[in-house]
Design an enzyme around this catalytic site. Structure first.
Site, PDB file in Angstrom:
ATOM      1  N   ILE A  68       0.895  -0.976   0.088  1.00 55.55           N
ATOM      2  CA  ILE A  68       0.009  -0.193   0.005  1.00 55.55           C
ATOM      3  C   ILE A  68       0.856   1.224  -0.095  1.00 55.55           C
ATOM      4  O   ILE A  68       0.549   2.194  -0.773  1.00 55.55           O
ATOM      5  CB  ILE A  68      -1.136  -0.154   1.035  1.00 55.55           C
ATOM      6  CG1 ILE A  68      -2.038  -1.126   1.062  1.00 55.55           C
ATOM      7  CG2 ILE A  68      -1.615   1.347   1.292  1.00 55.55           C
ATOM      8  CD1 ILE A  68      -2.996  -1.483   2.274  1.00 55.55           C
ATOM      9  N   SER A  81      -5.972   0.711  10.008  1.00 56.24           N
ATOM     10  CA  SER A  81      -6.552  -0.882   9.691  1.00 56.24           C
ATOM     11  C   SER A  81      -7.936  -1.087   9.985  1.00 56.24           C
ATOM     12  O   SER A  81      -8.552  -0.378  11.016  1.00 56.24           O
ATOM     13  CB  SER A  81      -5.821  -1.825  10.093  1.00 56.24           C
ATOM     14  OG  SER A  81      -6.216  -3.174   9.907  1.00 56.24           O
ATOM     15  N   TYR A 131      -1.899  -6.103  17.327  1.00 51.90           N
ATOM     16  CA  TYR A 131      -2.124  -5.282  16.110  1.00 51.90           C
ATOM     17  C   TYR A 131      -3.278  -4.583  15.876  1.00 51.90           C
ATOM     18  O   TYR A 131      -3.110  -3.357  15.780  1.00 51.90           O
ATOM     19  CB  TYR A 131      -2.034  -6.260  14.594  1.00 51.90           C
ATOM     20  CG  TYR A 131      -2.210  -5.696  13.288  1.00 51.90           C
ATOM     21  CD1 TYR A 131      -0.986  -5.373  12.701  1.00 51.90           C
ATOM     22  CD2 TYR A 131      -3.331  -5.587  12.783  1.00 51.90           C
ATOM     23  CE1 TYR A 131      -0.981  -4.782  11.481  1.00 51.90           C
ATOM     24  CE2 TYR A 131      -3.393  -4.792  11.527  1.00 51.90           C
ATOM     25  CZ  TYR A 131      -2.309  -4.238  10.964  1.00 51.90           C
ATOM     26  OH  TYR A 131      -2.303  -4.017   9.592  1.00 51.90           O
ATOM     27  N   LYS A 138      -3.629  -0.389  15.812  1.00 51.51           N
ATOM     28  CA  LYS A 138      -4.024   0.433  14.821  1.00 51.51           C
ATOM     29  C   LYS A 138      -5.520   1.303  15.306  1.00 51.51           C
ATOM     30  O   LYS A 138      -5.607   2.369  14.814  1.00 51.51           O
ATOM     31  CB  LYS A 138      -4.621  -0.623  13.766  1.00 51.51           C
ATOM     32  CG  LYS A 138      -3.427  -1.306  12.941  1.00 51.51           C
ATOM     33  CD  LYS A 138      -2.597  -0.341  12.378  1.00 51.51           C
ATOM     34  CE  LYS A 138      -1.642  -1.109  11.520  1.00 51.51           C
ATOM     35  NZ  LYS A 138      -0.568  -0.032  10.779  1.00 51.51           N
TER      36      LYS A 138
END
Length: 252
Positions: free
Chosen positions: A18, A144, A157, A161
């Site tokens: 990305i 995310s 994670y 985020k």
């Protein structure tokens, strides 16, 4: 319609996935990009790819969890094109996959060091340069969809985020007086090296595709336009927002 001629941006983790997609969008709109990545070979390939699109690009190796490296690499990056107009804090790492009840503190902290502390450090250094430069700019933290839906099995994670979105809102308020816009990008399932193992699983891939209204994963090139949009200095009233590009995954 977006013209980034004369503008320069840093994209951490911009040597693939990305991050590289957004870098391509910026150079295609006339801007210049400094890519940060830990792998020199991928950095060189990214620069070659961006230059092949007619853009100006450079790259530095940097561990975003190391404060001194971030400070020095930001300084070097600004010197490359003589200015800074924005930074995309995109560098990140995946979770460990360890069940939560067995998750050691050191694994939790290792994810946080890159995905949360690293973003704090890079945004802080970029903000310092933008404030000193006095011409406004754009800061983007790549979050995310794990900040929206439960990231079972990937708690560190998802927590990191989610934290980024709070940081973005606070900075949007704090830096508005300097004409610095701060937003977060929430990508959905995208075919990248980081997500490679998940995409390779027929069961997981099929489950996520069925939950995505557009019925597929994204290609990194689909982030070219959103990268240029978030960098666009004409978006003077767009700040503090979570830009979700997920094929409808979080609403279905």
């Amino acid at each position: 319609m977006i013209d980034l001629t004369g503008k320069a941006f840093i994209i951490t983790g911009g040597n693939g996935g990305i991050g590289l997609g957004m870098a391509e969008g910026i150079v295609m709109a006339g801007g210049s990009v400094v890519v940060w990545g830990r792998r020199e070979d991928k950095n060189a390939d990214a620069v070659a790819r961006l230059e092949a699109l007619g853009g100006r690009a450079a790259a530095f190796a940097c561990d975003v969890s190391d404060e001194e490296q971030v400070i020095e690499t930001t300084r070097q990056s600004v010197e490359v094109f003589g200015r800074l107009d924005g930074l995309f804090a995109n560098a990140g790492r995946s979770g460990t996959g360890t069940a939560f009840v067995d998750l050691p503190l050191e694994e939790w902290r290792a994810v946080m060091a890159v995905n949360l502390d690293g973003v704090f450090l890079t945004l802080r250094e970029a903000a310092r340069h933008l404030v000193d430069q006095g011409e406004g700019g754009s800061l983007v933290a790549v979050s995310s969809t794990s900040a929206v839906h439960g990231a079972a099995g990937n708690e560190a994670y998802g927590t990191a985020k989610t934290g980024l979105n709070g940081l973005v809102r606070a900075l949007a308020v704090a830096l508005a007086r300097h004409q610095i816009r701060v937003n977060s990008l929430l990508p959905g399932w995208t075919i990248t090296e980081l997500a490679g193992p998940a995409y390779a699983s027929d069961v997981f891939r099929d489950a996520t595709v069925k939950r995505t209204p557009v019925r597929r994963w994204a290609d990194p090139s689909e982030f070219r336009t959103v990268g240029a949009f978030l960098a666009d200095p004409n978006q003077t009233y767009h700040t503090g927002q979570e830009v979700c590009v997920d094929g409808g995954y979080t609403i279905f």
